[in-house]
Design a protein around this motif. Structure first.
Motif, PDB file in Angstrom:
ATOM      1  N   THR A 199       0.846  -1.179   0.000  1.00  0.00           N
ATOM      2  CA  THR A 199       0.000   0.000   0.000  1.00  0.00           C
ATOM      3  C   THR A 199       0.887   1.236   0.000  1.00  0.00           C
ATOM      4  OG1 THR A 199      -1.757  -1.115   1.231  1.00  0.00           O
ATOM      5  CG2 THR A 199      -1.799   1.284   1.211  1.00  0.00           C
ATOM      6  N   ILE A 200       0.672   2.100  -0.994  1.00  0.00           N
ATOM      7  CA  ILE A 200       1.433   3.346  -1.109  1.00  0.00           C
ATOM      8  C   ILE A 200       0.465   4.508  -0.980  1.00  0.00           C
ATOM      9  CG2 ILE A 200       2.959   4.737  -2.552  1.00  0.00           C
ATOM     10  CD1 ILE A 200       3.745   2.211  -4.036  1.00  0.00           C
ATOM     11  N   GLU A 201       0.715   5.382  -0.004  1.00  0.00           N
ATOM     12  CA  GLU A 201      -0.097   6.582   0.190  1.00  0.00           C
ATOM     13  C   GLU A 201       0.808   7.789   0.065  1.00  0.00           C
ATOM     14  OE1 GLU A 201      -1.151   4.866   4.056  1.00  0.00           O
ATOM     15  OE2 GLU A 201      -3.234   5.378   3.565  1.00  0.00           O
ATOM     16  N   THR A 202       0.419   8.748  -0.773  1.00  0.00           N
ATOM     17  CA  THR A 202       1.278   9.906  -1.007  1.00  0.00           C
ATOM     18  C   THR A 202       0.469  11.192  -0.975  1.00  0.00           C
ATOM     19  OG1 THR A 202       1.028   9.943  -3.418  1.00  0.00           O
ATOM     20  CG2 THR A 202       2.745   8.520  -2.516  1.00  0.00           C
ATOM     21  N   GLU A 203       1.148  12.260  -0.591  1.00  0.00           N
ATOM     22  CA  GLU A 203       0.611  13.612  -0.775  1.00  0.00           C
ATOM     23  C   GLU A 203       1.364  14.247  -1.931  1.00  0.00           C
ATOM     24  OE1 GLU A 203       0.273  17.963   1.452  1.00  0.00           O
ATOM     25  OE2 GLU A 203       0.695  16.170   2.657  1.00  0.00           O
ATOM     26  N   LEU A 204       0.609  14.776  -2.900  1.00  0.00           N
ATOM     27  CA  LEU A 204       1.215  15.364  -4.088  1.00  0.00           C
ATOM     28  C   LEU A 204       1.259  16.886  -3.973  1.00  0.00           C
ATOM     29  CD1 LEU A 204      -0.564  13.262  -6.873  1.00  0.00           C
ATOM     30  CD2 LEU A 204       1.632  12.802  -5.767  1.00  0.00           C
ATOM     31  N   GLU A 205       2.106  17.502  -4.796  1.00  0.00           N
ATOM     32  CA  GLU A 205       2.148  18.956  -4.858  1.00  0.00           C
ATOM     33  C   GLU A 205       0.775  19.501  -5.240  1.00  0.00           C
ATOM     34  OE1 GLU A 205       5.301  19.728  -7.647  1.00  0.00           O
ATOM     35  OE2 GLU A 205       6.691  20.206  -6.014  1.00  0.00           O
ATOM     36  N   SER A 206       0.427  20.663  -4.709  1.00  0.00           N
ATOM     37  CA  SER A 206      -0.915  21.220  -4.931  1.00  0.00           C
ATOM     38  C   SER A 206      -1.176  21.573  -6.390  1.00  0.00           C
ATOM     39  CB  SER A 206      -1.116  22.463  -4.065  1.00  0.00           C
ATOM     40  OG  SER A 206      -0.170  23.465  -4.388  1.00  0.00           O
ATOM     41  N   ASN A 207      -0.109  21.785  -7.177  1.00  0.00           N
ATOM     42  CA  ASN A 207      -0.286  22.129  -8.595  1.00  0.00           C
ATOM     43  C   ASN A 207      -0.227  20.895  -9.511  1.00  0.00           C
ATOM     44  OD1 ASN A 207       2.417  21.535  -8.377  1.00  0.00           O
ATOM     45  ND2 ASN A 207       3.165  23.450  -9.288  1.00  0.00           N
ATOM     46  N   PHE A 208      -0.248  19.695  -8.916  1.00  0.00           N
ATOM     47  CA  PHE A 208      -0.236  18.484  -9.745  1.00  0.00           C
ATOM     48  C   PHE A 208      -1.453  18.494 -10.665  1.00  0.00           C
ATOM     49  CE2 PHE A 208      -0.781  14.070 -10.887  1.00  0.00           C
ATOM     50  CZ  PHE A 208       0.514  13.597 -11.022  1.00  0.00           C
ATOM     51  N   SER A 209      -1.246  18.109 -11.922  1.00  0.00           N
ATOM     52  CA  SER A 209      -2.285  18.223 -12.938  1.00  0.00           C
ATOM     53  C   SER A 209      -2.327  16.977 -13.803  1.00  0.00           C
ATOM     54  CB  SER A 209      -1.999  19.452 -13.814  1.00  0.00           C
ATOM     55  OG  SER A 209      -2.773  19.452 -14.989  1.00  0.00           O
ATOM     56  N   ASN A 210      -3.428  16.862 -14.565  1.00  0.00           N
ATOM     57  CA  ASN A 210      -3.561  15.763 -15.525  1.00  0.00           C
ATOM     58  C   ASN A 210      -2.447  15.796 -16.560  1.00  0.00           C
ATOM     59  OD1 ASN A 210      -5.943  15.181 -14.231  1.00  0.00           O
ATOM     60  ND2 ASN A 210      -7.227  16.214 -15.730  1.00  0.00           N
ATOM     61  N   ALA A 211      -1.887  16.963 -16.790  1.00  0.00           N
ATOM     62  CA  ALA A 211      -0.809  17.071 -17.783  1.00  0.00           C
ATOM     63  C   ALA A 211       0.454  16.376 -17.308  1.00  0.00           C
ATOM     64  CB  ALA A 211      -0.525  18.543 -18.082  1.00  0.00           C
ATOM     65  N   ASP A 212       0.562  16.145 -15.992  1.00  0.00           N
ATOM     66  CA  ASP A 212       1.708  15.411 -15.464  1.00  0.00           C
ATOM     67  C   ASP A 212       1.513  13.917 -15.720  1.00  0.00           C
ATOM     68  OD1 ASP A 212       2.879  17.770 -14.374  1.00  0.00           O
ATOM     69  OD2 ASP A 212       1.397  17.667 -12.756  1.00  0.00           O
ATOM     70  N   ASP A 213       2.502  13.118 -15.330  1.00  0.00           N
ATOM     71  CA  ASP A 213       2.390  11.674 -15.497  1.00  0.00           C
ATOM     72  C   ASP A 213       1.206  11.129 -14.712  1.00  0.00           C
ATOM     73  OD1 ASP A 213       4.640  11.486 -17.125  1.00  0.00           O
ATOM     74  OD2 ASP A 213       5.988  11.391 -15.391  1.00  0.00           O
ATOM     75  N   ASP A 214       0.660  10.009 -15.168  1.00  0.00           N
ATOM     76  CA  ASP A 214      -0.439   9.356 -14.458  1.00  0.00           C
ATOM     77  C   ASP A 214       0.079   8.834 -13.116  1.00  0.00           C
ATOM     78  OD1 ASP A 214      -2.639   7.959 -13.602  1.00  0.00           O
ATOM     79  OD2 ASP A 214      -2.600   6.465 -15.193  1.00  0.00           O
TER      80      ASP A 214
END
Length: 310
Positions: A207-222
Motif C-alpha cells: 500500500t502506497i499513500e502519497t501527498e502530491l504537490e498542490s499544482n499536480f495536474s492531468n498534464a503530469d504523469d499518471d
C-alpha cells in the motif's frame, strides 16, 4: 395444470388486508406544510452550537465514473465509492446533505472523469454550492491495467485498488492525496541463503499513500502508473494474469535472483518515491502472506520531504 387443480389451495386475504395484518395503518391527518418555502430549515439555523466541525457530509456513495489511464486500457469505466464533506462553523446547525448528491449527479450527467483537475474543480464547486470555505472529496475505485507475460507475451488484465482525495480551501492551496494497493511476489532472502536448494516465496500486499504537490495536474504523469511502477519494479517479481510454462520459468527465476524481505520492499519503494519531484510525503507498507507460516510479515515507512521526518 391438472395436478394443481387436485390440490386444495389456501385462500389468502387481499393485499390490503395482509398489510393491515402485519401492522400497516391508514395515513394520519397531514397538518405540516408541503411547500419547500414554508417548511422549517433546521440545517440553516444560526446559533452557538458549541464547536466547529471538521467534516460533515456523506460517505459510501457509489456512482459510475470514467477513468483515464497512462497504461492500456487507456480509458475505462468503473464504480467509484465517494465521500464528500466540508467543515462547518460553530454557529451553523448542519449542512444541506442533498447538495452533495445534486452536484455529483450534475457531474455524472456531464461524464464524470476521475482526474486530479476535475476533482479540483468539483471541490471548488461543492464549496460554493454549500456556501462554505472548504470542501473535500475522496473516491476509491478498481483500476485495471494490461500485463503481458514475459516470454510468450500472452496478455490479460491485472487490477489495483486506487483512491484519490482532494481538499479545496478558499484560504489555502489544494491538498491532494493519492494511494494505490498493489500485489507483488517476494522471495525470502533468508530461505534462499540457508537452503541447499529452492526458497519459499509469498504474495506481498503493498500500500502506497502519497501527498502530491498542490499544482499536480492531468498534464503530469499518471500517478497510478507511477505508484504501480514504484511497487512492482522493486519486487522479486510481478504478478501476471496469464503465464505459460516458458513464462513461469522466467518469473520464478527472476524472483530467485531478486530476494526481498518486507523491510527491503518498503525501503526500496520509499527511495523511488523520494526521487519523484511531485511527491511531498509518503507512507509505504507491505504485508507478506507467508507461505511457511500462519502469520503475515509486515513493515512500513513514513517520510515527509518538507521536513525530512516521518
Amino acid at each position: 395444470m391438472q395436478q394443481i387443480d387436485t390440490i386444495s389451495l389456501k385462500k389468502l386475504p387481499s393485499k390490503e388486508e395482509r398489510h393491515r395484518l402485519f401492522g400497516s395503518v391508514p395515513p394520519g391527518e397531514k397538518k405540516k406544510p408541503t411547500e419547500k418555502s414554508k417548511m422549517a430549515d433546521l440545517q440553516n439555523v444560526k446559533r452557538d452550537f458549541l464547536f466547529d466541525l471538521d467534516a460533515v457530509g456523506v460517505a459510501n456513495v457509489k456512482y459510475p465514473v470514467r477513468v483515464l489511464s497512462g497504461q492500456t486500457p487507456y480509458e475505462q469505466t468503473t464504480i467509484g465509492t465517494f465521500t464528500f464533506s466540508s467543515s462547518i462553523p460553530a454557529n451553523s446547525k448542519g449542512t444541506n446533505m442533498s447538495r452533495f448528491m445534486e452536484l455529483l449527479e450534475q457531474y455524472y450527467q456531464g461524464g464524470f472523469t476521475i482526474s486530479i483537475d476535475e476533482l479540483k474543480q468539483f471541490t471548488k464547486d461543492l464549496a460554493n454550492k454549500l456556501e462554505q470555505d472548504d470542501a473535500s472529496v475522496s473516491v476509491s475505485f478498481p483500476w485495471f491495467y494490461e500485463r503481458e507475460a514475459p516470454q510468450t507475451l500472452a496478455s490479460g488484465l491485472n487490477h489495483a485498488e486506487a483512491s484519490v482525495s482532494v481538499r479545496y480551501s478558499k484560504h489555502e492551496d489544494y491538498q491532494i492525496n493519492v494511494s494505490l494497493k498493489v500485489q507483488i511476489t517476494t522471495l525470502c532472502p533468508c530461505s534462499k541463503e540457508i537452503s541447499e536448494y529452492s526458497a519459499h516465496n509469498q504474495r506481498g500486499n503493498v500500500t502506497i499513500e502519497t501527498e502530491l504537490e498542490s499544482n499536480f495536474s492531468n498534464a503530469d504523469d499518471d500517478w497510478k502508473v507511477l505508484l504501480l511502477e514504484a511497487a512492482e519494479s522493486n519486487a522479486s517479481a510481478r504478478l501476471h494474469p496469464i503465464l505459460k510454462r516458458p513464462d513461469e520459468k522466467m518469473v520464478t527465476e527472476q524472483a530467485y535472483e531478486n530476494p526481498r524481505f518486507v523491510e527491503d520492499m518498503v525501503r526500496l519503494i520509499a527511495a523511488d518515491l523520494y526521487e519523484l519531484p511531485s511527491v511531498l510525503k509518503f507512507h509505504v507498507s507491505c504485508r507478506n502472506e507467508e507461505s511457511i507460516h500462519m502469520h503475515d510479515a509486515i513493515a512500513s515507512v513514513t517520510y515527509d520531504k518538507r521536513n525530512g521526518q516521518g
